[in-house]
Design a protein around this motif. Structure first.
Motif, PDB file in Angstrom:
ATOM      1  N   ALA A 178      -2.368  16.046   1.366  1.00 48.67           N
ATOM      2  CA  ALA A 178      -3.484  15.909   1.913  1.00 48.67           C
ATOM      3  C   ALA A 178      -4.410  14.475   1.456  1.00 48.67           C
ATOM      4  CB  ALA A 178      -4.486  17.010   1.419  1.00 48.67           C
ATOM      5  N   VAL A 179      -4.289  14.208   0.336  1.00 49.72           N
ATOM      6  CA  VAL A 179      -4.482  12.906  -0.335  1.00 49.72           C
ATOM      7  C   VAL A 179      -4.077  11.665   0.532  1.00 49.72           C
ATOM      8  CG1 VAL A 179      -4.923  11.382  -2.159  1.00 49.72           C
ATOM      9  CG2 VAL A 179      -5.468  13.974  -2.458  1.00 49.72           C
ATOM     10  N   ALA A 180      -2.627  11.978   0.637  1.00 48.13           N
ATOM     11  CA  ALA A 180      -1.799  10.668   1.034  1.00 48.13           C
ATOM     12  C   ALA A 180      -2.567  10.643   2.794  1.00 48.13           C
ATOM     13  CB  ALA A 180      -0.237  11.057   1.129  1.00 48.13           C
ATOM     14  N   ALA A 181      -2.746  11.931   3.438  1.00 48.95           N
ATOM     15  CA  ALA A 181      -3.090  11.693   4.710  1.00 48.95           C
ATOM     16  C   ALA A 181      -4.533  10.977   4.604  1.00 48.95           C
ATOM     17  CB  ALA A 181      -3.259  13.041   5.459  1.00 48.95           C
ATOM     18  N   LEU A 182      -5.263  11.334   4.048  1.00 53.32           N
ATOM     19  CA  LEU A 182      -6.750  10.712   3.623  1.00 53.32           C
ATOM     20  C   LEU A 182      -6.522   9.441   3.487  1.00 53.32           C
ATOM     21  CD1 LEU A 182      -9.651  11.446   3.690  1.00 53.32           C
ATOM     22  CD2 LEU A 182      -9.714  11.680   1.381  1.00 53.32           C
ATOM     23  N   VAL A 183      -5.873   8.880   2.702  1.00 49.66           N
ATOM     24  CA  VAL A 183      -5.479   7.438   2.272  1.00 49.66           C
ATOM     25  C   VAL A 183      -5.097   6.663   3.622  1.00 49.66           C
ATOM     26  CG1 VAL A 183      -4.266   5.818   0.957  1.00 49.66           C
ATOM     27  CG2 VAL A 183      -5.097   7.615  -0.064  1.00 49.66           C
ATOM     28  N   GLY A 184      -4.190   7.108   4.369  1.00 47.58           N
ATOM     29  CA  GLY A 184      -3.744   6.869   5.425  1.00 47.58           C
ATOM     30  C   GLY A 184      -4.649   6.508   6.444  1.00 47.58           C
ATOM     31  N   LEU A 203       0.809  -0.945   0.105  1.00 48.00           N
ATOM     32  CA  LEU A 203      -0.033  -0.059   0.006  1.00 48.00           C
ATOM     33  C   LEU A 203       0.961   1.218  -0.232  1.00 48.00           C
ATOM     34  CD1 LEU A 203      -2.701   1.655   0.744  1.00 48.00           C
ATOM     35  CD2 LEU A 203      -2.429   1.487   2.896  1.00 48.00           C
ATOM     36  N   PHE A 204       1.804   1.165   0.948  1.00 50.93           N
ATOM     37  CA  PHE A 204       2.647   2.461   0.957  1.00 50.93           C
ATOM     38  C   PHE A 204       3.524   2.611  -0.347  1.00 50.93           C
ATOM     39  CE2 PHE A 204       2.337   0.905   5.566  1.00 50.93           C
ATOM     40  CZ  PHE A 204       1.286   1.674   5.915  1.00 50.93           C
ATOM     41  N   VAL A 205       4.274   1.696  -0.930  1.00 52.63           N
ATOM     42  CA  VAL A 205       4.519   1.649  -2.295  1.00 52.63           C
ATOM     43  C   VAL A 205       3.722   2.280  -3.300  1.00 52.63           C
ATOM     44  CG1 VAL A 205       5.681   0.159  -4.125  1.00 52.63           C
ATOM     45  CG2 VAL A 205       6.208  -0.402  -1.629  1.00 52.63           C
ATOM     46  N   ALA A 206       2.484   1.876  -3.230  1.00 54.20           N
ATOM     47  CA  ALA A 206       1.470   2.645  -4.325  1.00 54.20           C
ATOM     48  C   ALA A 206       1.254   3.956  -4.052  1.00 54.20           C
ATOM     49  CB  ALA A 206       0.134   1.866  -3.938  1.00 54.20           C
ATOM     50  N   VAL A 207       1.219   4.316  -2.581  1.00 57.18           N
ATOM     51  CA  VAL A 207       1.174   5.636  -2.447  1.00 57.18           C
ATOM     52  C   VAL A 207       2.109   6.626  -2.952  1.00 57.18           C
ATOM     53  CG1 VAL A 207       0.949   7.330  -0.420  1.00 57.18           C
ATOM     54  CG2 VAL A 207      -0.307   5.505  -0.494  1.00 57.18           C
ATOM     55  N   ALA A 208       3.613   6.258  -2.491  1.00 56.40           N
ATOM     56  CA  ALA A 208       4.845   6.671  -3.042  1.00 56.40           C
ATOM     57  C   ALA A 208       4.873   6.757  -4.494  1.00 56.40           C
ATOM     58  CB  ALA A 208       6.137   5.879  -2.501  1.00 56.40           C
ATOM     59  N   THR A 265       1.250   8.425   8.647  1.00 54.19           N
ATOM     60  CA  THR A 265       2.110   7.252   8.006  1.00 54.19           C
ATOM     61  C   THR A 265       1.903   7.358   6.387  1.00 54.19           C
ATOM     62  OG1 THR A 265       1.906   5.758   9.871  1.00 54.19           O
ATOM     63  CG2 THR A 265       2.324   4.822   7.928  1.00 54.19           C
ATOM     64  N   GLY A 266       0.515   7.796   5.883  1.00 56.86           N
ATOM     65  CA  GLY A 266       0.266   8.014   4.784  1.00 56.86           C
ATOM     66  C   GLY A 266       1.098   8.988   4.100  1.00 56.86           C
TER      67      GLY A 266
END
Length: 451
Positions: free
Chosen positions: A171-177, A147-152, A367-368
């Motif tokens: 903001a989107v990364a935080a929302l995903v996390g 999941l974190f690879v995909a976010v990066a 973390t996101g």
């Protein structure tokens, strides 16, 4: 467990020496600066754990201003309290400020930066190798779940291909996390997504809390002192030299700029260049470019280029002061209003952010952000590589895509060779950073004698 208020985590003198050495290595913008602190504080000295480092970095990425300097203030505060934060943040910018001040004076006198350009021709490839190492190390420690690879990857693509604004990416990364924590909390169990820490236990463990208790009284005191320190010099200049003087204008303009520099210096430089060149006529477009090149050759945050802008503007319109006195005042005032807010943001917010470390929902959101930071650093590394190895770049647009590409015919053979040498010294011989920078700087200076 808490970090006690009654003693420093490490001896203060030892911390000062460490921050001074770090300040001499902070080339290459935020990616290189974060790499230096990651390598020194987390991996070599083991003063702070990887999760704590990431947590502090996440908060700093949310703030306006140079996130690397704010990260130094935060970690300095964790290690030695308020005085630690003050020393870490001040030393982080002091060498770059003094160096750029000297280079600005050299430019005004001779308007020839041949030696500086040659020096940068060697330092930039070294920084490129350091940044590449940082991307790999941060990714290895932070991206331990698909999941974190995909976010990066998504963060990198959003910035590099779609030109999505930096605050939106964060903001989107935080929302995903936060969302994944609600739907699949097992992703955030120990060992997934936090990265491991090899070697001996750090002095500040990942579970330790800072002693500072957030309160309205302490926050009010910090806010009052910070605002007075920030605005008092501007008020004094306006009172003594006039509200319409170039110094008052620069103080007000760059104070406002300090509040909108989300996403690092590159995100706001276009705005600064437009106003400084077209509105205030402090310098020419070519001089803005040369100022950016000078700022890239010096340690410290790239936003330090505003000092060069203010130096030239005040030198050419010093009012009742002598030109050199005006230039010095303009440069120092601009540097002050640019970096003092960083101390205010950290000292005001850090005690609250510390108390959020064990809030699982907030931690998941952060973390996101950690995962997206890998993509952000990779994008900055790509930008730096393009401008280090190639003379010109262009923007290719097709539908929703907008990507910056180098002109292959402008590849610099000298930069390419020194980059290969730097990569070998970094990844094969694993030499210390200062040795790599020194050798590459000498190689760059040697290019002066080439035809």
């Amino acid at each position: 467990m808490t970090i006690e208020a009654t003693r420093d985590v490490i001896p203060f003198r030892q911390a000062v020496r460490a921050w001074f050495l770090i300040s001499l290595q902070t080339f290459g913008g935020p990616a290189g600066q974060i790499a230096v602190m990651q390598r020194t504080l987390v991996e070599e000295k083991r003063w702070i754990g990887q999760q704590r480092f990431n947590h502090a970095l996440n908060y700093c990425m949310l703030l306006p201003g140079p996130e690397a300097q704010q990260l130094a203030i935060y970690v300095g505060w964790l290690l030695n309290g308020t005085r630690g934060g003050l020393v870490a943040g001040t030393l982080f910018v002091l060498p770059g400020m003094l160096a750029l001040l000297a280079l600005s004076a050299v430019y005004v006198i001779w308007q020839d930066t041949t030696v500086v350009t040659a020096l940068f021709a060697g330092i930039a490839p070294a920084v490129l190798a350091i940044v590449a190492q940082a991307v790999i190390r941060v990714a290895r420690r932070s991206l331990t779940h698909p999941l974190f690879v995909a976010v990066a990857v998504a963060a990198f693509a959003a910035l590099a291909l779609f030109a999505v604004p930096f605050p939106v990416v964060i903001a989107v990364a935080a929302l995903v996390g936060w969302t994944v924590h609600r739907l699949a909390p097992q992703v955030f169990t120990k060992g997934n997504g936090h990265g491991g820490d090899d070697g001996p236990a750090p002095l500040i463990s990942d579970d330790a809390l800072h002693h500072a208790q957030p309160s309205r009284r302490s926050a009010g005191t910090i806010l009052a002192v910070g605002l007075v320190a920030w605005w008092l010099p501007v008020a004094v200049v306006a009172l003594l030299l006039g509200a319409d003087s170039v110094f008052t204008t620069q103080g007000l303009f760059f104070s406002g700029t300090a509040l909108v520099t989300f996403g690092g210096a590159y995100a706001v430089l276009a705005f600064v260049a437009q106003r400084a060149v077209e509105t205030y006529a402090w310098l020419t477009p070519g001089e803005m470019v040369r100022g950016l090149a000078l700022a890239e050759t010096t340690p410290g945050p790239l936003i330090m280029v505003v000092q060069f802008v203010a130096f030239l503007g005040a030198y050419r319109d010093p009012g009742t002061l002598a030109p050199w006195a005006g230039a010095l005042l303009g440069a120092l005032l601009t540097t002050w209003v640019t970096f003092v807010p960083c101390f205010l943001f950290i000292f005001l917010g850090a005690p609250y952010v510390e108390r959020l470390r064990h809030n699982t929902a907030i931690s998941a959101a952060l973390t996101g952000i950690t995962a997206s930071v890998v993509g952000v650093i990779a994008n900055l590394a790509l930008y730096f590589a393009e401008h280090t190895l190639f003379g010109r770049t262009f923007t290719w647009e097709g539908g929703p895509f907008s990507i910056r590409l180098p002109e292959l015919g402008t590849l610099s053979p000298i930069s390419a060779v020194i980059t290969v040498v730097a990569l070998v010294m970094t990844f094969v011989f694993k030499w210390p950073m200062l040795r790599i920078l020194g050798i590459c700087a000498l190689l760059g200076m040697g290019t002066i004698f080439l035809p």
